[in-house]
Design an enzyme around this catalytic site. Structure first.
Site, short mmCIF file in Angstrom:
data_model
loop_
_atom_site.label_atom_id
_atom_site.label_comp_id
_atom_site.label_asym_id
_atom_site.label_seq_id
_atom_site.Cartn_x
_atom_site.Cartn_y
_atom_site.Cartn_z
CG HIS A 104 -3.42 19.64 -26.79
ND1 HIS A 104 -2.09 19.94 -26.71
CD2 HIS A 104 -3.92 20.45 -27.75
CE1 HIS A 104 -1.78 20.89 -27.59
NE2 HIS A 104 -2.88 21.23 -28.24
CD GLN A 130 -5.32 25.04 -34.91
OE1 GLN A 130 -6.37 25.68 -34.94
NE2 GLN A 130 -5.09 23.99 -35.67
CG ASN A 186 -5.39 24.86 -27.97
OD1 ASN A 186 -6.21 25.09 -27.07
ND2 ASN A 186 -4.17 24.43 -27.71
CG HIS A 241 -3.12 19.18 -32.48
ND1 HIS A 241 -3.05 20.06 -33.53
CD2 HIS A 241 -2.82 19.90 -31.38
CE1 HIS A 241 -2.71 21.26 -33.10
NE2 HIS A 241 -2.57 21.20 -31.78
CG ASP A 286 3.07 18.74 -26.85
OD1 ASP A 286 2.03 19.13 -27.41
OD2 ASP A 286 4.11 19.44 -26.75
P1 5GP Z 1 -1.44 23.77 -30.52
O1 5GP Z 1 -0.83 24.96 -29.85
O2 5GP Z 1 -1.46 23.95 -32.03
O3 5GP Z 1 -2.78 23.40 -29.97
O4 5GP Z 1 -0.50 22.55 -30.18
C1 5GP Z 1 0.61 22.18 -30.92
C2 5GP Z 1 1.43 21.29 -30.04
O5 5GP Z 1 2.42 20.65 -30.82
C3 5GP Z 1 2.17 22.04 -28.92
O6 5GP Z 1 1.74 21.56 -27.65
C4 5GP Z 1 3.64 21.75 -29.20
O7 5GP Z 1 4.40 21.58 -28.03
C5 5GP Z 1 3.56 20.48 -30.04
N1 5GP Z 1 4.68 20.33 -30.94
C6 5GP Z 1 5.22 21.29 -31.74
N2 5GP Z 1 6.23 20.78 -32.45
C7 5GP Z 1 6.34 19.47 -32.09
C8 5GP Z 1 7.22 18.42 -32.51
O8 5GP Z 1 8.10 18.58 -33.36
N3 5GP Z 1 7.03 17.21 -31.92
C9 5GP Z 1 6.06 17.00 -30.99
N4 5GP Z 1 5.98 15.77 -30.46
N5 5GP Z 1 5.21 17.97 -30.58
C10 5GP Z 1 5.35 19.19 -31.13
#
Ligand code: 5GP
Length: 113
Positions: free
Chosen positions: A101, A93, A86, A99, A30
């Site tokens: 985590h 999310q 999430n 995805h 991440d």
């Molecule tokens: P969510 O909040 O949708 O469950 O998680 C999305 C995750 O994607 C977040 O933890 C965020 O830090 C990660 N993320 C967002 N943009 C990027 C990116 O460009 N590269 C990587 N490696 N992670 C990302």
């Protein structure tokens, strides 16, 4: 159709620190880690959120979880770790490409925020 951010990582249009890849799944660190180990495990086939899964997706979603455990083993998370999905706005999310985590490397509080 516009690609999701994660499809752009799969297609190597955006760089990422990739830890595992096979024909169905990609795992990468991440960009904004919430723990010493914070890895995202994603399907290559886009599925926006877990609530959209159908029984047909069960093997793929199961494989995501197996890959997460394999990455955890490779990273030496012998003390434990947390796997989180999430789903939707209330869960925070932000990327609408399924995805898992993988969080570890420190003691994780419960309940989560
Ligand atoms: P969510 O909040 O949708 O469950 O998680 C999305 C995750 O994607 C977040 O933890 C965020 O830090 C990660 N993320 C967002 N943009 C990027 C990116 O460009 N590269 C990587 N490696 N992670 C990302």
């Amino acid at each position: 159709m516009t690609k999701t951010l994660f499809e752009r990582i799969i297609d190597r249009e955006i760089s990422a620190d990739i830890l595992y890849e096979d024909e169905r799944v990609l795992a990468f660190r991440d960009i904004n880690p919430q723990a010493p180990v914070h890895v995202l495990v994603i399907p290559k086939q886009p599925l926006a959120q877990v609530e959209h899964m159908t029984p047909t997706d069960s093997p793929l979603v199961g494989h995501l979880f197996w890959v997460a455990t394999e990455v955890a083993r490779q990273l030496g998370l012998t003390g434990g770790y947390r796997l989180v999905i999430n789903n939707g706005v209330d869960a925070g999310q932000t990327v609408y490409h399924l995805h898992v985590h993988l969080l570890g490397g420190r003691v994780l509080g419960w309940p989560p925020g």
